[in-house]
Design a protein around this motif. Sequence first.
Motif, PDB file in Angstrom:
ATOM      1  N   GLU A  44       0.828  -1.192   0.000  1.00  0.00           N
ATOM      2  CA  GLU A  44       0.000   0.000   0.000  1.00  0.00           C
ATOM      3  C   GLU A  44       0.873   1.257   0.000  1.00  0.00           C
ATOM      4  O   GLU A  44       2.030   1.231   0.417  1.00  0.00           O
ATOM      5  N   ARG A  45       0.288   2.348  -0.444  1.00  0.00           N
ATOM      6  CA  ARG A  45       0.982   3.619  -0.406  1.00  0.00           C
ATOM      7  C   ARG A  45       1.182   4.039   1.047  1.00  0.00           C
ATOM      8  O   ARG A  45       0.245   3.978   1.846  1.00  0.00           O
ATOM      9  N   GLU A  46       2.399   4.442   1.387  1.00  0.00           N
ATOM     10  CA  GLU A  46       2.688   4.783   2.763  1.00  0.00           C
ATOM     11  C   GLU A  46       3.248   6.204   2.887  1.00  0.00           C
ATOM     12  O   GLU A  46       3.955   6.682   2.002  1.00  0.00           O
ATOM     13  N   PHE A  47       2.930   6.820   4.013  1.00  0.00           N
ATOM     14  CA  PHE A  47       3.396   8.160   4.326  1.00  0.00           C
ATOM     15  C   PHE A  47       4.907   8.160   4.558  1.00  0.00           C
ATOM     16  O   PHE A  47       5.447   7.249   5.195  1.00  0.00           O
ATOM     17  N   VAL A  48       5.575   9.201   4.043  1.00  0.00           N
ATOM     18  CA  VAL A  48       7.008   9.351   4.243  1.00  0.00           C
ATOM     19  C   VAL A  48       7.306  10.617   5.070  1.00  0.00           C
ATOM     20  O   VAL A  48       7.973  10.557   6.088  1.00  0.00           O
ATOM     21  N   ALA A  49       6.807  11.770   4.591  1.00  0.00           N
ATOM     22  CA  ALA A  49       7.116  13.031   5.262  1.00  0.00           C
ATOM     23  C   ALA A  49       6.075  14.074   4.910  1.00  0.00           C
ATOM     24  O   ALA A  49       5.442  14.006   3.860  1.00  0.00           O
ATOM     25  N   HIS A  50       5.937  15.062   5.813  1.00  0.00           N
ATOM     26  CA  HIS A  50       4.942  16.121   5.657  1.00  0.00           C
ATOM     27  C   HIS A  50       5.571  17.440   6.079  1.00  0.00           C
ATOM     28  O   HIS A  50       6.369  17.480   7.012  1.00  0.00           O
ATOM     29  N   ILE A  51       5.193  18.513   5.408  1.00  0.00           N
ATOM     30  CA  ILE A  51       5.683  19.834   5.765  1.00  0.00           C
ATOM     31  C   ILE A  51       4.525  20.822   5.738  1.00  0.00           C
ATOM     32  O   ILE A  51       3.657  20.739   4.865  1.00  0.00           O
ATOM     33  N   ASP A  52       4.534  21.740   6.699  1.00  0.00           N
ATOM     34  CA  ASP A  52       3.435  22.695   6.768  1.00  0.00           C
ATOM     35  C   ASP A  52       3.608  23.786   5.707  1.00  0.00           C
ATOM     36  O   ASP A  52       4.575  23.787   4.959  1.00  0.00           O
ATOM     37  N   ARG A  53       2.650  24.716   5.668  1.00  0.00           N
ATOM     38  CA  ARG A  53       2.619  25.695   4.588  1.00  0.00           C
ATOM     39  C   ARG A  53       3.810  26.643   4.599  1.00  0.00           C
ATOM     40  O   ARG A  53       4.274  27.084   3.546  1.00  0.00           O
ATOM     41  N   GLU A  54       4.316  26.943   5.795  1.00  0.00           N
ATOM     42  CA  GLU A  54       5.444  27.871   5.904  1.00  0.00           C
ATOM     43  C   GLU A  54       6.792  27.167   5.830  1.00  0.00           C
ATOM     44  O   GLU A  54       7.832  27.818   5.713  1.00  0.00           O
ATOM     45  N   GLY A  55       6.777  25.857   5.966  1.00  0.00           N
ATOM     46  CA  GLY A  55       8.019  25.092   5.951  1.00  0.00           C
ATOM     47  C   GLY A  55       8.688  25.005   7.306  1.00  0.00           C
ATOM     48  O   GLY A  55       9.855  24.624   7.390  1.00  0.00           O
ATOM     49  N   SER A  56       7.970  25.344   8.359  1.00  0.00           N
ATOM     50  CA  SER A  56       8.573  25.376   9.687  1.00  0.00           C
ATOM     51  C   SER A  56       8.303  24.125  10.512  1.00  0.00           C
ATOM     52  O   SER A  56       9.002  23.874  11.498  1.00  0.00           O
ATOM     53  N   ILE A  57       7.318  23.348  10.148  1.00  0.00           N
ATOM     54  CA  ILE A  57       6.960  22.140  10.901  1.00  0.00           C
ATOM     55  C   ILE A  57       6.984  20.946   9.945  1.00  0.00           C
ATOM     56  O   ILE A  57       6.380  20.984   8.875  1.00  0.00           O
ATOM     57  N   THR A  58       7.685  19.921  10.365  1.00  0.00           N
ATOM     58  CA  THR A  58       7.801  18.715   9.544  1.00  0.00           C
ATOM     59  C   THR A  58       7.488  17.472  10.380  1.00  0.00           C
ATOM     60  O   THR A  58       7.650  17.469  11.604  1.00  0.00           O
ATOM     61  N   TYR A  59       7.022  16.443   9.698  1.00  0.00           N
ATOM     62  CA  TYR A  59       6.760  15.152  10.307  1.00  0.00           C
ATOM     63  C   TYR A  59       7.350  14.075   9.405  1.00  0.00           C
ATOM     64  O   TYR A  59       7.343  14.226   8.186  1.00  0.00           O
ATOM     65  N   TYR A  60       7.797  12.984  10.022  1.00  0.00           N
ATOM     66  CA  TYR A  60       8.413  11.902   9.267  1.00  0.00           C
ATOM     67  C   TYR A  60       7.897  10.552   9.746  1.00  0.00           C
ATOM     68  O   TYR A  60       7.599  10.361  10.928  1.00  0.00           O
ATOM     69  N   ALA A  61       7.869   9.616   8.828  1.00  0.00           N
ATOM     70  CA  ALA A  61       7.640   8.234   9.207  1.00  0.00           C
ATOM     71  C   ALA A  61       8.863   7.738   9.968  1.00  0.00           C
ATOM     72  O   ALA A  61       9.992   8.157   9.697  1.00  0.00           O
ATOM     73  N   GLY A  62       8.626   6.831  10.905  1.00  0.00           N
ATOM     74  CA  GLY A  62       9.726   6.330  11.711  1.00  0.00           C
ATOM     75  C   GLY A  62      10.823   5.681  10.894  1.00  0.00           C
ATOM     76  O   GLY A  62      12.008   5.748  11.248  1.00  0.00           O
ATOM     77  N   SER A  63      10.441   5.070   9.777  1.00  0.00           N
ATOM     78  CA  SER A  63      11.406   4.338   8.968  1.00  0.00           C
ATOM     79  C   SER A  63      12.396   5.246   8.239  1.00  0.00           C
ATOM     80  O   SER A  63      13.440   4.775   7.777  1.00  0.00           O
ATOM     81  N   VAL A  64      12.083   6.539   8.131  1.00  0.00           N
ATOM     82  CA  VAL A  64      12.960   7.452   7.387  1.00  0.00           C
ATOM     83  C   VAL A  64      13.511   8.572   8.260  1.00  0.00           C
ATOM     84  O   VAL A  64      14.388   9.330   7.820  1.00  0.00           O
ATOM     85  N   LYS A  65      13.002   8.703   9.473  1.00  0.00           N
ATOM     86  CA  LYS A  65      13.433   9.793  10.346  1.00  0.00           C
ATOM     87  C   LYS A  65      14.931   9.723  10.589  1.00  0.00           C
ATOM     88  O   LYS A  65      15.475   8.661  10.883  1.00  0.00           O
ATOM     89  N   GLY A  66      15.582  10.865  10.429  1.00  0.00           N
ATOM     90  CA  GLY A  66      17.033  10.931  10.595  1.00  0.00           C
ATOM     91  C   GLY A  66      17.802  10.692   9.311  1.00  0.00           C
ATOM     92  O   GLY A  66      19.003  10.977   9.248  1.00  0.00           O
ATOM     93  N   ARG A  67      17.126  10.179   8.290  1.00  0.00           N
ATOM     94  CA  ARG A  67      17.785   9.939   6.998  1.00  0.00           C
ATOM     95  C   ARG A  67      17.221  10.846   5.902  1.00  0.00           C
ATOM     96  O   ARG A  67      17.964  11.253   5.009  1.00  0.00           O
ATOM     97  N   PHE A  68      15.932  11.136   5.961  1.00  0.00           N
ATOM     98  CA  PHE A  68      15.265  11.949   4.944  1.00  0.00           C
ATOM     99  C   PHE A  68      14.934  13.327   5.515  1.00  0.00           C
ATOM    100  O   PHE A  68      14.629  13.460   6.709  1.00  0.00           O
ATOM    101  N   THR A  69      14.957  14.328   4.640  1.00  0.00           N
ATOM    102  CA  THR A  69      14.591  15.688   5.037  1.00  0.00           C
ATOM    103  C   THR A  69      13.664  16.293   3.998  1.00  0.00           C
ATOM    104  O   THR A  69      14.009  16.340   2.809  1.00  0.00           O
ATOM    105  N   ILE A  70      12.504  16.732   4.448  1.00  0.00           N
ATOM    106  CA  ILE A  70      11.560  17.413   3.561  1.00  0.00           C
ATOM    107  C   ILE A  70      11.741  18.918   3.732  1.00  0.00           C
ATOM    108  O   ILE A  70      11.960  19.421   4.850  1.00  0.00           O
ATOM    109  N   SER A  71      11.658  19.641   2.631  1.00  0.00           N
ATOM    110  CA  SER A  71      11.760  21.097   2.679  1.00  0.00           C
ATOM    111  C   SER A  71      10.938  21.665   1.527  1.00  0.00           C
ATOM    112  O   SER A  71      10.497  20.923   0.638  1.00  0.00           O
ATOM    113  N   ARG A  72      10.732  22.969   1.552  1.00  0.00           N
ATOM    114  CA  ARG A  72       9.970  23.595   0.474  1.00  0.00           C
ATOM    115  C   ARG A  72      10.502  25.003   0.223  1.00  0.00           C
ATOM    116  O   ARG A  72      11.059  25.644   1.112  1.00  0.00           O
ATOM    117  N   ASP A  73      10.295  25.438  -1.005  1.00  0.00           N
ATOM    118  CA  ASP A  73      10.629  26.799  -1.407  1.00  0.00           C
ATOM    119  C   ASP A  73       9.360  27.384  -2.028  1.00  0.00           C
ATOM    120  O   ASP A  73       9.045  27.074  -3.186  1.00  0.00           O
TER     121      ASP A  73
END
Length: 122
Positions: A44-73
């Motif tokens: 199934e499709r699984e969640f990896v990472a989420h970022i809020d509208r301003e780019g100040s709050i992020t969430y990660y799946a446990g399996s990728v935390k510490g290895r992946f970084t989400i950001s936005r411009d």
Amino acid sequence: QVQLDESGGGPVQAGGSLRLSCAASGRTFSNYRMAWFRQAPGKEREFVAHIDREGSITYYAGSVKGRFTISRDNAKSTVYLQMNGLKPEDTAIYFCAASRTVGWTPSIYDYWGQGTQVTVSS
């Protein structure tokens, strides 16, 4: 409508890095919370990472935390996923998605890209 276009996937060896990009067009990008999901064959499709509208709050799946970084411009209407320390189990199609609300389930996301394949070899 929001159109999303992912890029940056490809083959990589275990331990390597990739940076995915997702360019948005259409409605105002900064109005949307953005996320990355992935789907491996037969799973199934699984969640990896989420970022809020301003780019100040992020969430990660446990399996990728510490290895992946989400950001936005927001000036470029683009969201990124920097992936380091890649493992074979990270092999999947990666999708970016846009939502007006916070959450980890695919159903709350209104717009999706076509996906980009990431293949990690051991």
